[in-house]
Design a protein around this motif. Structure first.
Motif, PDB file in Angstrom:
ATOM      1  N   ALA A 191    -128.521 117.385  50.038  1.00  0.00           N
ATOM      2  CA  ALA A 191    -127.847 117.530  48.745  1.00  0.00           C
ATOM      3  C   ALA A 191    -126.908 116.356  48.534  1.00  0.00           C
ATOM      4  CB  ALA A 191    -127.084 118.848  48.685  1.00  0.00           C
ATOM      5  N   ARG A 192    -126.582 116.096  47.256  1.00  0.00           N
ATOM      6  CA  ARG A 192    -125.670 115.013  46.924  1.00  0.00           C
ATOM      7  C   ARG A 192    -124.912 115.342  45.643  1.00  0.00           C
ATOM      8  NH1 ARG A 192    -128.157 110.405  47.550  1.00  0.00           N
ATOM      9  NH2 ARG A 192    -126.522 109.189  46.541  1.00  0.00           N
TER      10      ARG A 192
ATOM     11  N   ALA B 157    -126.212 113.020  51.939  1.00  0.00           N
ATOM     12  CA  ALA B 157    -125.186 112.450  51.065  1.00  0.00           C
ATOM     13  C   ALA B 157    -123.944 113.339  50.986  1.00  0.00           C
ATOM     14  CB  ALA B 157    -125.755 112.217  49.663  1.00  0.00           C
ATOM     15  N   ILE B 158    -123.985 114.493  51.649  1.00  0.00           N
ATOM     16  CA  ILE B 158    -122.801 115.337  51.838  1.00  0.00           C
ATOM     17  C   ILE B 158    -122.809 115.749  53.297  1.00  0.00           C
ATOM     18  CG2 ILE B 158    -121.554 117.435  51.195  1.00  0.00           C
ATOM     19  CD1 ILE B 158    -122.972 117.396  48.513  1.00  0.00           C
TER      20      ILE B 158
ATOM     21  N   ASP C 263    -120.759 104.507  47.241  1.00  0.00           N
ATOM     22  CA  ASP C 263    -119.748 104.321  48.284  1.00  0.00           C
ATOM     23  C   ASP C 263    -119.638 105.580  49.152  1.00  0.00           C
ATOM     24  OD1 ASP C 263    -119.132 101.776  47.564  1.00  0.00           O
ATOM     25  OD2 ASP C 263    -117.169 102.225  46.681  1.00  0.00           O
ATOM     26  N   THR C 264    -119.190 105.380  50.371  1.00  0.00           N
ATOM     27  CA  THR C 264    -118.976 106.483  51.303  1.00  0.00           C
ATOM     28  C   THR C 264    -117.506 106.883  51.275  1.00  0.00           C
ATOM     29  OG1 THR C 264    -120.747 105.699  52.747  1.00  0.00           O
ATOM     30  CG2 THR C 264    -119.166 107.227  53.703  1.00  0.00           C
ATOM     31  N   ALA C 265    -117.255 108.167  51.002  1.00  0.00           N
ATOM     32  CA  ALA C 265    -115.869 108.631  50.838  1.00  0.00           C
ATOM     33  C   ALA C 265    -115.592 109.850  51.711  1.00  0.00           C
ATOM     34  CB  ALA C 265    -115.591 108.979  49.380  1.00  0.00           C
TER      35      ALA C 265
ATOM     36  N   VAL D 207    -105.433 127.087  54.191  1.00  0.00           N
ATOM     37  CA  VAL D 207    -106.856 126.803  54.327  1.00  0.00           C
ATOM     38  C   VAL D 207    -107.081 125.307  54.208  1.00  0.00           C
ATOM     39  CG1 VAL D 207    -107.623 129.045  53.460  1.00  0.00           C
ATOM     40  CG2 VAL D 207    -107.231 127.176  51.849  1.00  0.00           C
ATOM     41  N   TYR D 208    -108.242 124.862  54.673  1.00  0.00           N
ATOM     42  CA  TYR D 208    -108.562 123.440  54.606  1.00  0.00           C
ATOM     43  C   TYR D 208    -110.074 123.242  54.678  1.00  0.00           C
ATOM     44  CZ  TYR D 208    -108.752 124.272  59.677  1.00  0.00           C
ATOM     45  OH  TYR D 208    -109.023 124.791  60.914  1.00  0.00           O
ATOM     46  N   ALA D 209    -110.534 122.093  54.186  1.00  0.00           N
ATOM     47  CA  ALA D 209    -111.952 121.738  54.257  1.00  0.00           C
ATOM     48  C   ALA D 209    -112.073 120.240  54.043  1.00  0.00           C
ATOM     49  CB  ALA D 209    -112.761 122.492  53.209  1.00  0.00           C
ATOM     50  N   ALA D 210    -112.917 119.592  54.852  1.00  0.00           N
ATOM     51  CA  ALA D 210    -113.107 118.151  54.756  1.00  0.00           C
ATOM     52  C   ALA D 210    -114.566 117.800  54.977  1.00  0.00           C
ATOM     53  CB  ALA D 210    -112.234 117.423  55.780  1.00  0.00           C
ATOM     54  N   ALA D 211    -115.018 116.735  54.311  1.00  0.00           N
ATOM     55  CA  ALA D 211    -116.406 116.276  54.469  1.00  0.00           C
ATOM     56  C   ALA D 211    -116.495 114.827  54.011  1.00  0.00           C
ATOM     57  CB  ALA D 211    -117.364 117.140  53.660  1.00  0.00           C
ATOM     58  N   VAL D 212    -117.510 114.155  54.500  1.00  0.00           N
ATOM     59  CA  VAL D 212    -117.824 112.801  54.052  1.00  0.00           C
ATOM     60  C   VAL D 212    -118.941 112.902  53.016  1.00  0.00           C
ATOM     61  CG1 VAL D 212    -118.698 110.531  54.723  1.00  0.00           C
ATOM     62  CG2 VAL D 212    -117.136 111.770  56.252  1.00  0.00           C
ATOM     63  N   VAL D 213    -118.773 112.203  51.885  1.00  0.00           N
ATOM     64  CA  VAL D 213    -119.759 112.280  50.803  1.00  0.00           C
ATOM     65  C   VAL D 213    -120.113 110.879  50.313  1.00  0.00           C
ATOM     66  CG1 VAL D 213    -118.822 114.503  50.068  1.00  0.00           C
ATOM     67  CG2 VAL D 213    -118.089 112.410  48.905  1.00  0.00           C
ATOM     68  N   THR D 214    -121.270 110.796  49.684  1.00  0.00           N
ATOM     69  CA  THR D 214    -121.652 109.583  48.962  1.00  0.00           C
ATOM     70  C   THR D 214    -121.242 109.769  47.508  1.00  0.00           C
ATOM     71  OG1 THR D 214    -123.549 109.197  50.420  1.00  0.00           O
ATOM     72  CG2 THR D 214    -123.564 108.088  48.285  1.00  0.00           C
ATOM     73  N   LEU D 215    -120.495 108.831  46.963  1.00  0.00           N
ATOM     74  CA  LEU D 215    -120.009 108.962  45.593  1.00  0.00           C
ATOM     75  C   LEU D 215    -121.144 108.811  44.586  1.00  0.00           C
ATOM     76  CD1 LEU D 215    -116.639 106.988  45.778  1.00  0.00           C
ATOM     77  CD2 LEU D 215    -116.996 109.462  45.863  1.00  0.00           C
ATOM     78  N   PRO D 216    -121.081 109.568  43.491  1.00  0.00           N
ATOM     79  CA  PRO D 216    -122.168 109.526  42.503  1.00  0.00           C
ATOM     80  C   PRO D 216    -122.156 108.226  41.676  1.00  0.00           C
ATOM     81  CG  PRO D 216    -120.357 110.867  41.691  1.00  0.00           C
ATOM     82  CD  PRO D 216    -120.012 110.491  43.105  1.00  0.00           C
TER      83      PRO D 216
END
Length: 344
Positions: free
Chosen positions: A14-15, A184-185, A323-325, A335-344
């Motif tokens: 997914a992206r 991409a996520i 770009d990679t963010a 609470v918390y949540a983190a991930a590396v994504v490809t920007l659209p």
């Protein structure tokens, strides 16, 4: 005889396909905030990095702001609204217990009859929604998911509270998550620390407004009942965010197989400029990494802050498509949540 359940067939990955945001028309400077608290513009800027924020007018409701941001995200994704299979809305400022505001948004945006629901995860709400959307696309229960983070925190701000009156702003940010042929996520690193639930909370519960419970309600200087507001233990929040969330961010990088020097952008929840600076230092981010600092003119918009900051980085050219963010949300719960994504 044991029946066999057929597996779903989703996308390999997914992206994020598109992002959109909405900021209310009214800009509120620190000078306006100072009308209600004993402080100074210099103190507010030094402690938080905030110079101004947007506050919604009567017509800029949670639904209207969501529709504006969601419409932009759908257009940016290059799809028709009818292709949306699910709508996920992260918010703490939709004051109707039921139905979820997501159902109204889904209908009015032209998505037909998609799955639609709200989630309450405070300032990590968008990152939680993004994780759910990714899972739906890969699982096959949805091909395109609209994820919206939206807040009218001005409705939950005690304008006389010196510790929080200057912090919060209003707005909406949205993304469309869809299929991808490549990762991409990245994996989400998320969790909660419920033993710290009182560090960021609402002053009084809604059920305190029942007849006969007036003794439990907060009063203003004139003896009038005050509407519930968000309150926090500032120093405790700061210490937790600086020391613990940097570890979570690093875990998300490690889970994605990405090093700090491979990042193009860092988009943290816009809670406090000093927290952002401390995380940059802890993660040892190189100078080439674009860092979202949307808080300066937008304030803390909770669930809306990450997509709003993402849109601004792309619009200003500080970051670009592909770009990679690294994104990370954290807040009430805790609470918390983190991930590396490809920007659209």
């Amino acid at each position: 005889m044991t029946a066999k359940i057929s597996p779903t067939k989703g996308a390999p990955y997914a992206r994020i396909l598109g992002v959109g945001g909405y900021r209310p028309t009214r800009v509120v400077s620190n000078e306006v905030i100072l009308e209600g608290i004993d402080s100074s513009d210099e103190w507010i800027r030094t402690r938080s990095g905030i110079a101004s924020r947007h506050w919604a007018g009567p017509e800029e409701t949670v639904a209207e702001m969501s529709l504006a941001a969601g419409g932009k995200a759908i257009a940016a994704a290059g799809i028709d609204a009818s292709a949306i299979d699910a709508v996920v809305v992260a918010t703490v400022s939709h004051f109707k217990q039921t139905p979820a505001i997501a159902t109204e948004i889904a209908h009015r945006i032209g998505a037909g009859k998609p799955a639609a629901f709200d989630i309450s995860a405070g300032c990590a709400g968008f990152a939680y929604g993004l994780t759910l959307a990714k899972s739906m696309v890969v699982d096959g229960s949805a091909a395109h998911v609209l994820v919206i983070g939206v807040e009218r925190l001005s409705d939950l701000t005690d304008k006389s509270d010196r510790g929080t009156a200057f912090l919060f702003g209003d707005g909406a940010g949205a993304v469309v998550v869809g299929p991808s042929e490549v990762p991409a996520i990245g994996p989400t690193v998320w969790g909660s620390e419920g033993d710290k639930a009182d560090i960021i909370t609402q002053t009084v519960a809604w059920d305190s407004f029942r007849e006969g419970d007036s003794i439990r309600l907060p009063l203003d200087g004139n003896g009038e009942v005050k509407f519930p507001a968000i309150t926090q233990e500032g120093q405790a929040v700061f210490r937790w965010a600086v020391y613990e969330m940097a570890k979570v961010a690093q875990e998300a990088l490690d889970a994605a197989g990405i090093t700090a020097d491979q990042l193009d952008a860092f988009i943290p929840h816009q809670a406090n400029m000093r927290i952002i600076d401390s995380m940059i230092k802890a993660l040892k981010l190189p100078d080439h990494v674009a860092v979202a600092r949307d808080i300066e003119t937008t304030g803390n918009t909770s669930a809306a802050s990450i997509p709003l900051a993402m849109e601004r980085l792309l619009d200003t050219g500080e970051a670009k498509s592909g770009d990679t963010a690294l994104v990370i949300g954290f807040g009430a719960g805790l609470v918390y949540a983190a991930a590396v994504v490809t920007l659209p």
